[in-house]
Design a protein around this motif. Structure first.
Motif, PDB file in Angstrom:
ATOM      1  N   GLU A   1      27.945  61.746  43.888  1.00  0.00           N
ATOM      2  CA  GLU A   1      27.973  60.478  43.171  1.00  0.00           C
ATOM      3  C   GLU A   1      26.550  60.151  42.744  1.00  0.00           C
ATOM      4  N   LEU A   2      26.408  59.807  41.473  1.00  0.00           N
ATOM      5  CA  LEU A   2      25.101  59.444  40.932  1.00  0.00           C
ATOM      6  C   LEU A   2      25.067  57.962  40.632  1.00  0.00           C
ATOM      7  N   GLU A   3      23.972  57.334  41.051  1.00  0.00           N
ATOM      8  CA  GLU A   3      23.737  55.923  40.762  1.00  0.00           C
ATOM      9  C   GLU A   3      22.447  55.810  39.983  1.00  0.00           C
ATOM     10  N   HIS A   4      22.305  54.706  39.262  1.00  0.00           N
ATOM     11  CA  HIS A   4      21.076  54.479  38.508  1.00  0.00           C
ATOM     12  C   HIS A   4      20.770  52.993  38.463  1.00  0.00           C
ATOM     13  N   TYR A   5      19.609  52.694  37.942  1.00  0.00           N
ATOM     14  CA  TYR A   5      19.179  51.306  37.784  1.00  0.00           C
ATOM     15  C   TYR A   5      19.331  50.966  36.298  1.00  0.00           C
ATOM     16  N   PRO A   6      20.439  50.295  35.899  1.00  0.00           N
ATOM     17  CA  PRO A   6      20.693  50.014  34.480  1.00  0.00           C
ATOM     18  C   PRO A   6      19.523  49.300  33.814  1.00  0.00           C
ATOM     19  N   GLY A   7      19.241  49.724  32.606  1.00  0.00           N
ATOM     20  CA  GLY A   7      18.127  49.163  31.849  1.00  0.00           C
ATOM     21  C   GLY A   7      16.836  49.881  32.164  1.00  0.00           C
ATOM     22  N   MET A   8      16.453  49.922  33.413  1.00  0.00           N
ATOM     23  CA  MET A   8      15.222  50.616  33.809  1.00  0.00           C
ATOM     24  C   MET A   8      15.346  52.122  33.566  1.00  0.00           C
ATOM     25  N   THR A   9      16.506  52.681  33.858  1.00  0.00           N
ATOM     26  CA  THR A   9      16.709  54.116  33.681  1.00  0.00           C
ATOM     27  C   THR A   9      16.561  54.502  32.215  1.00  0.00           C
ATOM     28  N   GLU A  10      17.214  53.769  31.334  1.00  0.00           N
ATOM     29  CA  GLU A  10      17.135  54.066  29.898  1.00  0.00           C
ATOM     30  C   GLU A  10      15.696  53.958  29.395  1.00  0.00           C
ATOM     31  N   GLN A  11      14.985  52.908  29.818  1.00  0.00           N
ATOM     32  CA  GLN A  11      13.589  52.726  29.391  1.00  0.00           C
ATOM     33  C   GLN A  11      12.720  53.877  29.885  1.00  0.00           C
ATOM     34  N   SER A  12      12.940  54.305  31.094  1.00  0.00           N
ATOM     35  CA  SER A  12      12.178  55.413  31.663  1.00  0.00           C
ATOM     36  C   SER A  12      12.388  56.686  30.847  1.00  0.00           C
ATOM     37  N   ILE A  13      13.625  56.971  30.499  1.00  0.00           N
ATOM     38  CA  ILE A  13      13.929  58.184  29.727  1.00  0.00           C
ATOM     39  C   ILE A  13      13.388  58.065  28.305  1.00  0.00           C
ATOM     40  N   GLU A  14      13.464  56.887  27.709  1.00  0.00           N
ATOM     41  CA  GLU A  14      12.873  56.679  26.372  1.00  0.00           C
ATOM     42  C   GLU A  14      11.380  56.999  26.394  1.00  0.00           C
ATOM     43  N   ARG A  15      10.676  56.572  27.437  1.00  0.00           N
ATOM     44  CA  ARG A  15       9.234  56.861  27.561  1.00  0.00           C
ATOM     45  C   ARG A  15       8.987  58.364  27.669  1.00  0.00           C
ATOM     46  N   ILE A  16       9.840  59.062  28.394  1.00  0.00           N
ATOM     47  CA  ILE A  16       9.708  60.509  28.531  1.00  0.00           C
ATOM     48  C   ILE A  16       9.867  61.181  27.166  1.00  0.00           C
ATOM     49  N   ILE A  17      10.862  60.758  26.400  1.00  0.00           N
ATOM     50  CA  ILE A  17      11.069  61.321  25.062  1.00  0.00           C
ATOM     51  C   ILE A  17       9.870  61.001  24.167  1.00  0.00           C
ATOM     52  N   ASP A  18       9.364  59.773  24.245  1.00  0.00           N
ATOM     53  CA  ASP A  18       8.172  59.408  23.464  1.00  0.00           C
ATOM     54  C   ASP A  18       6.998  60.319  23.796  1.00  0.00           C
ATOM     55  N   GLN A  19       6.813  60.630  25.074  1.00  0.00           N
ATOM     56  CA  GLN A  19       5.719  61.528  25.484  1.00  0.00           C
ATOM     57  C   GLN A  19       5.918  62.929  24.902  1.00  0.00           C
ATOM     58  N   ALA A  20       7.143  63.407  24.903  1.00  0.00           N
ATOM     59  CA  ALA A  20       7.426  64.729  24.330  1.00  0.00           C
ATOM     60  C   ALA A  20       7.127  64.728  22.830  1.00  0.00           C
ATOM     61  N   GLN A  21       7.519  63.668  22.137  1.00  0.00           N
ATOM     62  CA  GLN A  21       7.261  63.588  20.696  1.00  0.00           C
ATOM     63  C   GLN A  21       5.768  63.480  20.390  1.00  0.00           C
ATOM     64  N   ALA A  22       4.993  62.917  21.304  1.00  0.00           N
ATOM     65  CA  ALA A  22       3.548  62.833  21.106  1.00  0.00           C
ATOM     66  C   ALA A  22       2.880  64.192  21.321  1.00  0.00           C
ATOM     67  N   ARG A  23       3.485  65.057  22.120  1.00  0.00           N
ATOM     68  CA  ARG A  23       2.896  66.366  22.437  1.00  0.00           C
ATOM     69  C   ARG A  23       3.299  67.462  21.470  1.00  0.00           C
ATOM     70  N   TRP A  24       4.524  67.400  20.955  1.00  0.00           N
ATOM     71  CA  TRP A  24       5.052  68.464  20.090  1.00  0.00           C
ATOM     72  C   TRP A  24       5.660  67.850  18.830  1.00  0.00           C
ATOM     73  N   PRO A  25       5.601  68.585  17.723  1.00  0.00           N
ATOM     74  CA  PRO A  25       6.193  68.083  16.476  1.00  0.00           C
ATOM     75  C   PRO A  25       7.706  68.294  16.437  1.00  0.00           C
ATOM     76  N   ILE A  26       8.407  67.515  17.262  1.00  0.00           N
ATOM     77  CA  ILE A  26       9.865  67.617  17.284  1.00  0.00           C
ATOM     78  C   ILE A  26      10.447  66.523  16.389  1.00  0.00           C
ATOM     79  N   PHE A  27      11.620  66.786  15.863  1.00  0.00           N
ATOM     80  CA  PHE A  27      12.277  65.795  15.009  1.00  0.00           C
ATOM     81  C   PHE A  27      13.005  64.740  15.825  1.00  0.00           C
ATOM     82  N   ASP A  28      13.760  65.206  16.815  1.00  0.00           N
ATOM     83  CA  ASP A  28      14.591  64.268  17.567  1.00  0.00           C
ATOM     84  C   ASP A  28      14.893  64.845  18.940  1.00  0.00           C
ATOM     85  N   ALA A  29      15.343  63.971  19.821  1.00  0.00           N
ATOM     86  CA  ALA A  29      15.769  64.389  21.151  1.00  0.00           C
ATOM     87  C   ALA A  29      16.905  63.484  21.595  1.00  0.00           C
ATOM     88  N   LEU A  30      17.733  64.027  22.454  1.00  0.00           N
ATOM     89  CA  LEU A  30      18.868  63.298  23.000  1.00  0.00           C
ATOM     90  C   LEU A  30      18.980  63.609  24.484  1.00  0.00           C
TER      91      LEU A  30
END
Length: 150
Positions: free
Chosen positions: A50-79
């Motif tokens: 069973e997986l639990e998460h912290y709603p809102g905080m989890t999404e923001q955390s993952i958005e920041r991770i994607i932003d960091q990836a986009q800052a490091r590499w010329p990627i178009f999109d991520a999901l």
């Protein structure tokens, strides 16, 4: 399309990739990672997780991770799609998909995202084993994987 989805429902890999690629003829590479529930962890049989998460905080955390990836590499999109709730062995847990002009950037960004997702996103896993329920601790190997990103 949202870059981050936390959901109980399963996902369709082909449909998600098709939607991620849609409308961008510059995409030359798509890299995906799908994580699944194993029936064995640390020597114990796993009947369910069973997986639990912290709603809102989890999404923001993952958005920041994607932003960091986009800052490091010329990627178009991520999901990133991450499931929560009860899961059984062989069930899909997580999808990370990245598009770019070239495969190298897509591979690196996908690996970066999953490495950070495993350690930085606020998820908690509880496994059902023959000895009862147990919370899964962070792995040293996941922390070690982050070191390569500096």
């Amino acid at each position: 399309m949202s870059r981050v989805r936390i959901q109980q429902e399963d996902f369709d890999l082909a449909a998600e990739v098709a939607q991620l690629r849609a409308g961008n003829a510059k995409v030359g590479g798509v890299v995906t990672f799908v994580g699944t529930v194993r029936d064995l962890n640390e020597g114990a049989h796993v009947a369910a997780m069973e997986l639990e998460h912290y709603p809102g905080m989890t999404e923001q955390s993952i958005e920041r991770i994607i932003d960091q990836a986009q800052a490091r590499w010329p990627i178009f999109d991520a999901l990133v799609i991450h499931r929560v709730g009860p899961l059984l062995p062989r069930d899909q847990i997580v999808l990370v998909a990245v598009t770019s002009a070239h495969r190298g950037e897509a591979f690196a960004a996908c690996e970066f995202i999953i490495d950070y997702l495993k350690t930085e996103a606020p998820f908690w896993k509880k496994e059902q084993t023959p000895d009862g329920a147990r919370w899964v601790d962070a792995r040293v190997s996941d922390d070690e994987a982050l070191k390569k990103w500096g």
